[in-house]
Write a protein that holds these residues in place. Structure first.
Motif, PDB file in Angstrom:
ATOM      1  N   LYS A  34       0.827  -1.208   0.000  1.00  0.00           N
ATOM      2  CA  LYS A  34       0.000   0.000   0.000  1.00  0.00           C
ATOM      3  C   LYS A  34       0.860   1.257   0.000  1.00  0.00           C
ATOM      4  CE  LYS A  34      -3.527  -1.939   2.909  1.00  0.00           C
ATOM      5  NZ  LYS A  34      -4.300  -1.758   4.138  1.00  0.00           N
TER       6      LYS A  34
ATOM      7  N   ALA B 191      -0.985  -2.505  -5.087  1.00  0.00           N
ATOM      8  CA  ALA B 191      -2.193  -2.514  -4.271  1.00  0.00           C
ATOM      9  C   ALA B 191      -3.154  -1.517  -4.901  1.00  0.00           C
ATOM     10  CB  ALA B 191      -1.857  -2.107  -2.843  1.00  0.00           C
TER      11      ALA B 191
ATOM     12  N   LYS C 266      -6.842   0.296  -4.544  1.00  0.00           N
ATOM     13  CA  LYS C 266      -8.008   0.554  -3.700  1.00  0.00           C
ATOM     14  C   LYS C 266      -9.265   0.437  -4.550  1.00  0.00           C
ATOM     15  CE  LYS C 266      -9.679   3.559  -0.107  1.00  0.00           C
ATOM     16  NZ  LYS C 266      -9.464   4.736   0.686  1.00  0.00           N
TER      17      LYS C 266
ATOM     18  N   TYR D 216      -8.690  -3.022  -0.359  1.00  0.00           N
ATOM     19  CA  TYR D 216      -7.684  -3.068  -1.420  1.00  0.00           C
ATOM     20  C   TYR D 216      -7.666  -4.433  -2.088  1.00  0.00           C
ATOM     21  CZ  TYR D 216      -5.358   1.267   0.032  1.00  0.00           C
ATOM     22  OH  TYR D 216      -5.055   2.574   0.316  1.00  0.00           O
TER      23      TYR D 216
END
Length: 62
Positions: free
Chosen positions: A26, A35, A37, A44
């Motif tokens: 992230k 990652a 979202k 995620y």
């Protein structure tokens, strides 16, 4: 097509916890995939590529 790896498998191969792996991804600090979202959500999706994971393991000496 690139082979994908689960977060559990990648964490095991990198000798770290799944939550640690997810946090590093992230933050953009683990170059093994990305990652993403999900739109309108706080969750995620993690996309991890085998060739990037293997390359990073070689860099770390694992």
């Amino acid at each position: 097509m690139d082979q994908k790896v689960t977060t559990k498998q990648a964490a095991n191969e990198l000798q770290m916890g799944v939550v640690t792996l997810q946090t590093l991804m992230k933050e953009g600090r683990l170059p093994i995939g990305y990652a993403q979202k999900k739109a309108g959500c706080c969750r995620y999706s993690f996309i991890i590529y085998r060739h990037l994971l293997d390359e990073h393991k070689r860099y770390l000496g694992l």
